[in-house]
Write a protein that holds these residues in place. Structure first.
Motif, PDB file in Angstrom:
ATOM      1  N   ILE A 182       0.842  -1.211   0.000  1.00 19.81           N
ATOM      2  CA  ILE A 182       0.000   0.000   0.000  1.00 19.81           C
ATOM      3  C   ILE A 182       0.870   1.251   0.000  1.00 19.81           C
ATOM      4  O   ILE A 182       0.613   2.206  -0.748  1.00 19.81           O
ATOM      5  CB  ILE A 182      -0.930   0.002   1.234  1.00 19.81           C
ATOM      6  N   ASN A 183       1.905   1.256   0.836  1.00 19.19           N
ATOM      7  CA  ASN A 183       2.801   2.424   0.893  1.00 19.19           C
ATOM      8  C   ASN A 183       3.415   2.710  -0.474  1.00 19.19           C
ATOM      9  O   ASN A 183       3.509   3.862  -0.902  1.00 19.19           O
ATOM     10  CB  ASN A 183       3.909   2.180   1.916  1.00 19.19           C
ATOM     11  N   THR A 224      -7.476   1.811   4.309  1.00 19.43           N
ATOM     12  CA  THR A 224      -7.466   0.368   4.560  1.00 19.43           C
ATOM     13  C   THR A 224      -8.239  -0.002   5.830  1.00 19.43           C
ATOM     14  O   THR A 224      -7.958  -1.013   6.462  1.00 19.43           O
ATOM     15  CB  THR A 224      -6.021  -0.149   4.670  1.00 19.43           C
ATOM     16  N   LYS A 225      -9.204   0.813   6.204  1.00 21.09           N
ATOM     17  CA  LYS A 225      -9.991   0.532   7.406  1.00 21.09           C
ATOM     18  C   LYS A 225     -10.668  -0.837   7.280  1.00 21.09           C
ATOM     19  O   LYS A 225     -11.234  -1.174   6.245  1.00 21.09           O
ATOM     20  CB  LYS A 225     -11.045   1.624   7.602  1.00 21.09           C
ATOM     21  N   ASN A 284      -0.290   2.329 -14.942  1.00 31.64           N
ATOM     22  CA  ASN A 284      -1.743   2.242 -15.084  1.00 31.64           C
ATOM     23  C   ASN A 284      -2.342   1.934 -13.719  1.00 31.64           C
ATOM     24  O   ASN A 284      -2.195   0.821 -13.202  1.00 31.64           O
ATOM     25  CB  ASN A 284      -2.111   1.156 -16.099  1.00 31.64           C
ATOM     26  N   LEU A 285      -3.018   2.913 -13.136  1.00 28.13           N
ATOM     27  CA  LEU A 285      -3.533   2.755 -11.777  1.00 28.13           C
ATOM     28  C   LEU A 285      -4.565   1.644 -11.686  1.00 28.13           C
ATOM     29  O   LEU A 285      -4.554   0.859 -10.727  1.00 28.13           O
ATOM     30  CB  LEU A 285      -4.127   4.074 -11.287  1.00 28.13           C
ATOM     31  N   GLU A 286      -5.481   1.560 -12.652  1.00 26.71           N
ATOM     32  CA  GLU A 286      -6.512   0.530 -12.606  1.00 26.71           C
ATOM     33  C   GLU A 286      -5.893  -0.867 -12.596  1.00 26.71           C
ATOM     34  O   GLU A 286      -6.262  -1.728 -11.798  1.00 26.71           O
ATOM     35  CB  GLU A 286      -7.458   0.681 -13.812  1.00 26.71           C
ATOM     36  N   VAL A 287      -4.940  -1.075 -13.482  1.00 27.04           N
ATOM     37  CA  VAL A 287      -4.278  -2.382 -13.553  1.00 27.04           C
ATOM     38  C   VAL A 287      -3.515  -2.654 -12.263  1.00 27.04           C
ATOM     39  O   VAL A 287      -3.518  -3.779 -11.747  1.00 27.04           O
ATOM     40  CB  VAL A 287      -3.332  -2.439 -14.773  1.00 27.04           C
ATOM     41  N   ALA A 288      -2.866  -1.628 -11.729  1.00 29.43           N
ATOM     42  CA  ALA A 288      -2.107  -1.796 -10.487  1.00 29.43           C
ATOM     43  C   ALA A 288      -3.015  -2.197  -9.330  1.00 29.43           C
ATOM     44  O   ALA A 288      -2.702  -3.109  -8.550  1.00 29.43           O
ATOM     45  CB  ALA A 288      -1.362  -0.508 -10.158  1.00 29.43           C
ATOM     46  N   LEU A 289      -4.150  -1.526  -9.194  1.00 32.32           N
ATOM     47  CA  LEU A 289      -5.082  -1.841  -8.108  1.00 32.32           C
ATOM     48  C   LEU A 289      -5.642  -3.255  -8.257  1.00 32.32           C
ATOM     49  O   LEU A 289      -5.769  -3.993  -7.275  1.00 32.32           O
ATOM     50  CB  LEU A 289      -6.218  -0.820  -8.094  1.00 32.32           C
TER      51      LEU A 289
END
Length: 296
Positions: free
Chosen positions: A238-239, A251-252, A268-273
């Motif tokens: 996450i960091n 991350t609650k 690519n943020l979507e792919v990363a997530l």
């Protein structure tokens, strides 16, 4: 209290309320405060109040007969410009490179050693004595290709890495310290252990616990815009996501101590997530630059 003592205590930011009133009552109060604002435009690391006090008193005393504050304020300003200029020319020889979130940079050191600096990192060194002392200070993460020569030290808060000429990566983030050797050998000096790494060896300290790892890579993955992890707590992943994409991840109610093995892209943020959430059976939602993780 006399005028000179008031000025000295003012320079030291040490006036009490009564002394402050007496200082403000000085006939040259406006000139001194204008000069103070001028001097704060400079960014020298250290400020010698004693020397500055002597210069101000000398300059203002020599101008007591003048009713125009600009006359002696200009004299003092000129002295400050010369003093600061002399400092930066002869003493402030530090060179610094810094990256922001989602930013990387590459550069060469005076000996042609190559450095790649990962996002949210900072490296500095003294160029004046580089030929005899090859020391760099690092916060964050950097990949080094060091030219052979005198001892080369990478100094971090977590430990010091010493080499003569080699290729290695140093990562020093919150509660995480990792050194990986790709060529030659690397000596790592840590408060808990001193170890020499050979190609493929990694020295990892996670939450103050030492972990020894191996790698088959020939260079760190982040050089090619990918972050890879092997049995690493989700919080570290996450960091790194937050650093590479300049986002905030909520991350609650998520167990961030759960171990993650995998990788994500920096392009690519979507792919990363998806690369992080799908293996852990998590869902995510976006609200501007904030990502919220929930369990499926």
């Amino acid at each position: 209290m006399n005028r000179e003592d008031l000025i000295k205590k003012w320079l030291d930011n040490n006036l009490n309320s009564q002394e402050q009133q007496a200082f403000e009552a000085l006939d040259d109060y406006n000139a001194l405060t204008k000069l103070d604002r001028f001097a704060k435009g400079f960014s020298a690391p250290e400020f010698d109040s004693e020397a500055t006090f002597k210069n101000i008193v000398a300059a203002t005393n020599s101008s007591k007969k003048s009713t125009n504050w600009i006359t002696y304020a200009t004299k003092i300003a000129a002295m400050l410009v010369i003093s600061f200029g002399f400092y930066f020319l002869f003493y402030n020889t530090s060179t610094e490179y810094q990256t922001d979130y989602a930013e990387k940079t590459a550069f060469t050191l005076p000996d042609n050693s190559a450095v790649s600096l990962n996002a949210q990192s900072q490296l500095s060194f003294n160029k004046k004595n580089w030929n005899t002392k090859r020391d760099v200070n690092l916060t964050g993460e950097a990949y080094f290709k060091v030219e052979k020569g005198s001892t080369f030290n990478v100094i971090t808060q977590a430990g010091t890495i010493t080499v003569l000429g080699t290729q290695f990566n140093v990562k020093e983030r919150s509660n995480y310290f990792e050194v990986t050797c790709y060529e030659g050998s690397v000596k790592v000096t840590h408060p808990k252990k001193t170890i020499v790494l050979k190609p493929g060896d990694s020295f990892v300290v996670l939450n103050n616990e030492i972990i020894n790892k191996n790698t088959n890579n020939t260079a760190p993955s982040w050089i090619k815009n990918t972050s890879e992890f092997k049995s690493v707590p989700l919080q570290q992943v996450i960091n790194e996501l937050e650093i590479q994409y300049n986002i905030t991840i909520n991350t609650k109610n998520i167990d961030t101590n759960k171990l993650f093995t995998g990788k994500f892209t920096h392009t690519n943020l979507e792919v990363a997530l998806q690369s992080v959430t799908i293996p852990l059976s998590l869902k995510y939602s976006k609200n501007n630059n904030t990502i919220s993780l929930t369990r499926e």
